[in-house]
Design a protein around this motif. Structure first.
Motif, PDB file in Angstrom:
ATOM      1  N   SER A   1      98.648 -29.187  -3.863  1.00 14.30           N
ATOM      2  CA  SER A   1      99.582 -28.189  -4.380  1.00 14.30           C
ATOM      3  C   SER A   1     100.513 -27.792  -3.244  1.00 14.30           C
ATOM      4  O   SER A   1     100.296 -28.150  -2.080  1.00 14.30           O
ATOM      5  N   VAL A   2     101.536 -27.031  -3.555  1.00 17.55           N
ATOM      6  CA  VAL A   2     102.484 -26.596  -2.534  1.00 17.55           C
ATOM      7  C   VAL A   2     101.801 -25.754  -1.463  1.00 17.55           C
ATOM      8  O   VAL A   2     102.231 -25.702  -0.310  1.00 17.55           O
ATOM      9  N   ASN A   3     100.681 -25.100  -1.823  1.00 22.80           N
ATOM     10  CA  ASN A   3      99.974 -24.261  -0.856  1.00 22.80           C
ATOM     11  C   ASN A   3      99.405 -25.063   0.316  1.00 22.80           C
ATOM     12  O   ASN A   3      99.147 -24.501   1.383  1.00 22.80           O
ATOM     13  N   ASP A   4      99.207 -26.362   0.119  1.00 22.09           N
ATOM     14  CA  ASP A   4      98.737 -27.207   1.216  1.00 22.09           C
ATOM     15  C   ASP A   4      99.802 -27.352   2.304  1.00 22.09           C
ATOM     16  O   ASP A   4      99.488 -27.736   3.431  1.00 22.09           O
ATOM     17  N   PHE A   5     101.043 -27.052   1.975  1.00 24.49           N
ATOM     18  CA  PHE A   5     102.147 -27.230   2.910  1.00 24.49           C
ATOM     19  C   PHE A   5     102.732 -25.899   3.396  1.00 24.49           C
ATOM     20  O   PHE A   5     103.804 -25.876   3.998  1.00 24.49           O
ATOM     21  N   VAL A   6     102.003 -24.809   3.125  1.00 28.42           N
ATOM     22  CA  VAL A   6     102.457 -23.470   3.530  1.00 28.42           C
ATOM     23  C   VAL A   6     101.342 -22.780   4.295  1.00 28.42           C
ATOM     24  O   VAL A   6     100.165 -22.848   3.918  1.00 28.42           O
ATOM     25  N   PHE A   7     101.703 -22.098   5.392  1.00 25.13           N
ATOM     26  CA  PHE A   7     100.736 -21.330   6.189  1.00 25.13           C
ATOM     27  C   PHE A   7     101.343 -19.963   6.473  1.00 25.13           C
ATOM     28  O   PHE A   7     102.464 -19.871   6.980  1.00 25.13           O
ATOM     29  N   SER A   8     100.634 -18.895   6.133  1.00 24.80           N
ATOM     30  CA  SER A   8     101.174 -17.544   6.273  1.00 24.80           C
ATOM     31  C   SER A   8     100.551 -16.757   7.427  1.00 24.80           C
ATOM     32  O   SER A   8     100.929 -15.616   7.669  1.00 24.80           O
ATOM     33  N   GLY A   9      99.630 -17.352   8.143  1.00 24.04           N
ATOM     34  CA  GLY A   9      98.879 -16.620   9.158  1.00 24.04           C
ATOM     35  C   GLY A   9      99.667 -16.192  10.374  1.00 24.04           C
ATOM     36  O   GLY A   9      99.255 -15.273  11.096  1.00 24.04           O
ATOM     37  N   LEU A  10     100.803 -16.815  10.641  1.00 21.82           N
ATOM     38  CA  LEU A  10     101.555 -16.470  11.843  1.00 21.82           C
ATOM     39  C   LEU A  10     102.328 -15.167  11.697  1.00 21.82           C
ATOM     40  O   LEU A  10     102.913 -14.681  12.672  1.00 21.82           O
ATOM     41  N   GLY A  11     102.317 -14.587  10.517  1.00 20.49           N
ATOM     42  CA  GLY A  11     102.991 -13.309  10.311  1.00 20.49           C
ATOM     43  C   GLY A  11     102.110 -12.117  10.609  1.00 20.49           C
ATOM     44  O   GLY A  11     102.561 -10.965  10.532  1.00 20.49           O
ATOM     45  N   VAL A  12     100.863 -12.363  10.977  1.00 21.90           N
ATOM     46  CA  VAL A  12      99.903 -11.281  11.209  1.00 21.90           C
ATOM     47  C   VAL A  12      99.515 -11.257  12.681  1.00 21.90           C
ATOM     48  O   VAL A  12      99.148 -12.291  13.256  1.00 21.90           O
ATOM     49  N   ALA A  13      99.590 -10.085  13.303  1.00 25.95           N
ATOM     50  CA  ALA A  13      99.225  -9.952  14.713  1.00 25.95           C
ATOM     51  C   ALA A  13      97.745 -10.216  14.911  1.00 25.95           C
ATOM     52  O   ALA A  13      96.905  -9.797  14.100  1.00 25.95           O
TER      53      ALA A  13
END
Length: 212
Positions: free
Chosen positions: A50-62
């Motif tokens: 799915s598209v979620n395999d190509f998205v990572f959101s963890g770098l937005g969190v300290a």
């Protein structure tokens, strides 16, 4: 001649048709159900992507900087971001508290750092022991060549933030202090190969969980 030519043309035409209809492998999303090897993880079944395999959101969190080095490293590599598996690229977020450091380390990839805010000293040691270091401010970018020892130190009055990009999906970080102190190599051997005294070595082993 015509009898020979026609079969050859047919074979070439059939080959072209088969190549054009073959599946094109564009990527190899990591399948975490299997262990990682030197070439990365095995590929996940494309039917399950799915598209979620190509998205990572963890770098937005300290990250949590409550540790001995007052630093947090949040990695977007093939262990946490399956889409980068096999693509030769990864990223990380560096949160460096006041006085904090990313200690001397190395990895099997070249690295580019960009400072988002704060003031840090960053540098690396070349194989001839020449040191290249500089104070970096917001927007500054620096390169650390592959496999060379390098570091970052926050010298500002506020927490620093930087992002790094590496030309490997899994760079294999090795921190010098942790490598020396986090093993069971006898202290007397480490003394000989480093010229550190036994008390310094024992201090490192106490910090990083080593024995002997």
């Amino acid at each position: 001649m015509e009898l020979i030519t026609k079969p050859i043309i047919f074979i070439i035409f059939s080959l072209l048709i088969s190549l054009s209809s073959a599946s094109v492998v564009d990527f190899c999303v990591a399948d975490f159900n299997f262990p990682v090897g030197p070439a990365g993880f095995p590929c996940k079944n494309p039917a399950n992507l799915s598209v979620n395999d190509f998205v990572f959101s963890g770098l937005g969190v300290a990250g949590n900087t409550s540790n001995i080095f007052n630093v947090a490293v949040t990695s977007a590599n093939d262990n946490s971001f399956p889409g980068v598996n096999g693509l030769g690229i990864s990223m990380a977020r560096l949160d460096i508290g006041v006085g904090g450091v990313v200690p001397l380390h190395t990895h099997r990839a070249s690295e580019v750092i960009i400072v988002i805010h704060g003031t840090i000293i960053a540098g690396f040691i070349a194989s001839d022991n020449t040191v290249y270091f500089k104070t970096l401010n917001k927007g500054d970018v620096m390169i650390f060549p592959q496999s060379l020892l390098h570091f970052q130190v926050n010298i500002g009055k506020n927490q620093a933030l930087a992002f790094v990009s590496l030309n490997s999906a899994h760079a294999g970080f090795q921190f010098t202090s942790a490598s020396l102190g986090g093993n069971d190599l006898p202290t007397e051997i480490i003394e000989k190969i480093t010229l550190l005294d036994s008390q310094q070595i024992k201090t490192l082993k106490n910090v990083f969980g080593g024995t002997n």
